[in-house]
Each structure stands twice: as structure tokens, then as C-alpha cells.
Design an enzyme around this catalytic site. Structure first.
Site, PDB file in Angstrom:
ATOM      1  N   PRO A   2       0.805  -1.216   0.000  1.00 55.24           N
ATOM      2  CA  PRO A   2       0.000   0.000   0.000  1.00 55.24           C
ATOM      3  C   PRO A   2       0.837   1.265   0.000  1.00 55.24           C
ATOM      4  CG  PRO A   2      -0.643  -1.511   1.758  1.00 55.24           C
ATOM      5  CD  PRO A   2       0.653  -1.980   1.224  1.00 55.24           C
ATOM      6  N   GLU A   3       0.695   2.055  -1.036  1.00 55.41           N
ATOM      7  CA  GLU A   3       1.305   3.381  -1.108  1.00 55.41           C
ATOM      8  C   GLU A   3       0.160   4.388  -1.112  1.00 55.41           C
ATOM      9  OE1 GLU A   3       4.327   3.612  -4.211  1.00 55.41           O
ATOM     10  OE2 GLU A   3       4.585   1.464  -4.181  1.00 55.41           O
ATOM     11  N   HIS A  85      -4.599 -14.697   9.133  1.00 59.74           N
ATOM     12  CA  HIS A  85      -3.624 -13.626   9.337  1.00 59.74           C
ATOM     13  C   HIS A  85      -4.229 -12.351   9.923  1.00 59.74           C
ATOM     14  CE1 HIS A  85      -0.898 -16.186   7.227  1.00 59.74           C
ATOM     15  NE2 HIS A  85      -1.517 -16.053   6.074  1.00 59.74           N
ATOM     16  N   ARG A 103       2.690 -10.719   7.061  1.00 61.69           N
ATOM     17  CA  ARG A 103       4.088 -10.547   7.480  1.00 61.69           C
ATOM     18  C   ARG A 103       4.253  -9.742   8.758  1.00 61.69           C
ATOM     19  NH1 ARG A 103       6.837  -9.566   1.817  1.00 61.69           N
ATOM     20  NH2 ARG A 103       8.614  -8.890   3.016  1.00 61.69           N
TER      21      ARG A 103
END
Length: 257
Positions: A2-3, A85, A103
Site C-alpha cells: 500500500p502506497e 492472518h 508478514r
DNA sequence: AGAACCGCCTGCTTGC
DNA sequence: TGCAAGCAGGCGGTTC
């Protein structure tokens, strides 16, 4: 990952879906986020983007700051099981928001509203002259500089490659060697690239999904990132890949000078 | 002081 | 086929 366009997409969707809603419960599933306060009983008054950070403004002058880093996602689910997750969760009057992040790099913090420094956002309050005055003589490579969140917020690896490709600037040029005209080209390209990416609801190259689990469509607009060996759309050259500070950079050696 | 490098993480891909 | 190594990279902290 995500930017700015992806975070902007999420914030707009969150604003529509959760603003005005009361938090019925919040729950942590990952010990790395153990510091996060329980915000049960608070109301989300508004949602805004701060660089790559999602800010949920609460009714008690505090905000939840969520940074998704690499693989973080926010998912709206009306009902059903907790997604795989899941690391944090908020239950609202009409559904749930899950922070899903395989992650585990994403961060969630509760801070007083307004504590997070604004400014330098290319889509809002960016000051070109201040940027050139403050960073124009630095010896960093231009690509690393436009990814430096203290210099400009919101640009990550994918859009840095796309912006420099559009601007025709070689990613290994040293910032101090760029002319004012070249900087202006970069800023102009950045606005065009990012505006388009917001329209397309982000780049779903690997795991990016919006609040409702849908893919974006900006991956079809990419002209440099991930296109090693393919023809450059500007000049017919061949896109190559190099490493800059451990990150992949894609560019056209023919038209990026 | 400024620039470069490291470590955090885990799922997926590649190679033997 | 199976396992290990390699790779992805934002960002804060450390080192050069």
C-alpha cells in the site's frame, strides 16, 4: 504494497463505511500489537489519510493510526469468520474491520488527534520550492529521495519507478544534479500517476485489495514496474531492472536520462 | 550530518 | 517431490 493511492482508496471507503459508527469491541490477535488500547465505546468521527497512514479520528480527541507497511490490509466484513492472518479487529454497529497482515509489519497506534505531522503530501499541501530548497542539493539518488517520507509522503517503490519513467529521469541521478525544470517534471508526473492510480483504486500486483476485498486496476497502467525485458511504451527501448539500496528499480535506459 | 545498511517478518518462487 | 535458499520491501534503528 500500500502506497498513497491504495491508502487513499481505503480511507475513502472507510469514510463511507465506518465514519459515524460506534466501536462495539476491539480485539488484538497478535502480541506485537499488545500495546494497542481497547477503543470499545468510542465513535469514529472521520477517516483521513496521512501519507501512507490511515487515521481513524475518534470522538475523544484521539486517533487510531494504522500503517500497513508491506502486506497489511483492512477488510470490511459484515459477518463470518475471522480471516487468516488477522492481527487486530474492530466490531462496529453494522460489521467488522479486520487488519489482515501475513508478514506482521503493520502497526496500529492510538495517539492524540493531530499528533502525526502532516505536510509534504504531493496530493494536498506540497511545497515544491521548499522541497527544492531543502533537498535539492542532497547527494542521494533521486529515486531514494522521492521515497523518503520525510521529504515527500506517500510514494513507495512502485510509484517511484512509474513517476521517474513518466518524467524521463534516470533513477540513479543524484538529487543535486537535477535542474528545477526536471524537478517540476517529476512533481507533475507524480500528480498524474497518483491521480490515475487513485481512480483505478490502487495497484493489485500481489496482495493489495481494497476494503471490500476487491482488486484495484492500476496494475494494467504500469509502464515500468515489473516489466523487465518488455518494450518501453515511450521509446521502444527495453525496460531493465537494477538494485538500489536492496530494492528493485525498473526503468528504461533509453528515454530516462 | 548525511548516506548507506540492517533487521524485522512470512508466503511464495526458484533451484537442486 | 521435497526441502532449502532466495526474494519481496517500508521504515526505524544502527553503522559508516
Amino acid at each position: 504494497m500500500p502506497e498513497l493511492p491504495e491508502v487513499e482508496t481505503l480511507c475513502r471507503q472507510l469514510q463511507k463505511t465506518v465514519a459515524g459508527k460506534k466501536v462495539l469491541a476491539s480485539e488484538i490477535f497478535d502480541s506485537k500489537l499488545a500495546h494497542m488500547e481497547n477503543i470499545r465505546g468510542r465513535t469514529i468521527s472521520a477517516v483521513r489519510r496521512r501519507g501512507k497512514t490511515v487515521e481513524l479520528i475518534l470522538s475523544n480527541r484521539h486517533s487510531v493510526f494504522i500503517h500497513l507497511r508491506m502486506t497489511g490490509r483492512l477488510l470490511w466484513l459484515k459477518e463470518g469468520d475471522k480471516p487468516k492472518h488477522s492481527r487486530w479487529h474492530m466490531s462496529l454497529t453494522e460489521g467488522n474491520v479486520y487488519l489482515v497482515d501475513p508478514r506482521r509489519f503493520a502497526t496500529v497506534k492510538l495517539l492524540p488527534t493531530g499528533d502525526s505531522a502532516a505536510g509534504n503530501d504531493i496530493m494536498h499541501d506540497f511545497d515544491q520550492h521548499a522541497f527544492i530548497a531543502g533537498h535539492g542539493r542532497r547527494k542521494v539518488k533521486v529515486k531514494n529521495l522521492i521515497m523518503d517520507q520525510k521529504a515527500i509522503t506517500g510514494i513507495g517503490n512502485i510509484y517511484a519507478c512509474e513517476i521517474l519513467h513518466r518524467a524521463g529521469i534516470h533513477p540513479e541521478r543524484v538529487a543535486a544534479a537535477l535542474t528545477k525544470k526536471e524537478w517540476e517534471k517529476i512533481f507533475k508526473s507524480a500528480k498524474i500517476i497518483l491521480t490515475k492510480a487513485i481512480e483505478k483504486r490502487g495497484t493489485s500486483i500481489s496482495d493489495w485489495r481494497d476494503l471490500y476485498g476487491c482488486q484495484g486496476e492500476n496494475q494494467f497502467e504500469l509502464r515500468a514496474y515489473g516489466r523487465v525485458g518488455e518494450q518501453c511504451g515511450n521509446c521502444g527501448g527495453t525496460i531493465v531492472r537494477i538494485k538500489q539500496g536492496g530494492r528493485s528499480t525498473f526503468y528504461c535506459p533509453v528515454c530516462q536520462k
